[in-house]
Design an enzyme around this catalytic site. Sequence first.
Site, PDB file in Angstrom:
ATOM      1  N   ASN A  67      76.378  38.877  16.602  1.00 16.10           N
ATOM      2  CA  ASN A  67      77.099  40.009  16.832  1.00 16.10           C
ATOM      3  C   ASN A  67      76.487  40.954  18.126  1.00 16.10           C
ATOM      4  O   ASN A  67      75.371  41.048  17.949  1.00 16.10           O
ATOM      5  CB  ASN A  67      77.470  40.798  15.587  1.00 16.10           C
ATOM      6  N   GLU A  69      76.827  44.663  19.340  1.00 18.32           N
ATOM      7  CA  GLU A  69      77.381  45.850  19.335  1.00 18.32           C
ATOM      8  C   GLU A  69      77.213  46.790  20.591  1.00 18.32           C
ATOM      9  O   GLU A  69      76.837  46.337  21.573  1.00 18.32           O
ATOM     10  CB  GLU A  69      76.890  46.912  18.073  1.00 18.32           C
ATOM     11  N   CYS A  78      82.334  40.542  16.838  1.00 23.36           N
ATOM     12  CA  CYS A  78      81.512  39.946  15.706  1.00 23.36           C
ATOM     13  C   CYS A  78      80.779  38.631  16.095  1.00 23.36           C
ATOM     14  O   CYS A  78      81.377  38.242  17.372  1.00 23.36           O
ATOM     15  CB  CYS A  78      82.458  39.752  14.850  1.00 23.36           C
ATOM     16  N   GLU A  80      81.281  35.677  15.093  1.00 19.06           N
ATOM     17  CA  GLU A  80      82.528  34.639  15.295  1.00 19.06           C
ATOM     18  C   GLU A  80      83.019  34.754  16.677  1.00 19.06           C
ATOM     19  O   GLU A  80      83.394  33.741  17.085  1.00 19.06           O
ATOM     20  CB  GLU A  80      83.471  34.634  13.938  1.00 19.06           C
ATOM     21  N   CYS A 111      85.410  38.457   8.957  1.00 19.33           N
ATOM     22  CA  CYS A 111      86.393  39.397   8.927  1.00 19.33           C
ATOM     23  C   CYS A 111      88.040  39.066   9.158  1.00 19.33           C
ATOM     24  O   CYS A 111      88.017  38.056   9.600  1.00 19.33           O
ATOM     25  CB  CYS A 111      86.073  40.955   9.633  1.00 19.33           C
ATOM     26  N   CYS A 114      88.472  37.897  12.874  1.00 20.75           N
ATOM     27  CA  CYS A 114      87.702  36.709  13.150  1.00 20.75           C
ATOM     28  C   CYS A 114      88.638  35.651  12.478  1.00 20.75           C
ATOM     29  O   CYS A 114      88.362  34.506  13.135  1.00 20.75           O
ATOM     30  CB  CYS A 114      86.233  36.886  12.649  1.00 20.75           C
TER      31      CYS A 114
END
Length: 162
Positions: A67, A69, A78, A80, A111, A114
């Site tokens: 990930n 940010e 993310c 993924e 999530c 993803c």
Amino acid sequence: MLKATNPLDEEKLLNKMAEIAGGKEKLFEQLLSAAKEAMTKAYASYSKFRVGAALLTVDGKIYSGCNVENASLPVGVCAEVCVGAKAVSEGSQKFYAVAVYCERSHSAWPCGRCRQFLSEFGGQKLIVVTEGKNGQLQTKTMGELLPEMFGPGDMTDMLNSP
Ligand SMILES: [Zn+2]
């Protein structure tokens, strides 16, 4: 390096990779290890929620991602999405299995965003791997995680309808 050029070869290749690893479960454990390693590269300055992902494509390539940010929080991606975009940008558009690992959360299933993102390249058969509470391997298919998914076929249907 082993290389596949058609679906039958792809299946043989993946079976061979599993055989070399000592079985499919061992292969998935290796993928999970790659996800754990990728997690160490995470840029999670704000949430401290580091996630790693490793992807095995049908042509036998393995990619990893984490990930990333951003100070503008919604801009972050993310693990993924990171690994999926990495694979596609390198020419791999058919995903076989993806492992996801988070040090702060067991059973780190992708999530919703993803799931949609990954399903584009792996469909319902895509195998998702994570680690359960007691360190045991957990696997589900994307079909289990995202039933009735909206996929490329739905888009074609929409574009072709009057
Ligand atoms: Zn996500």
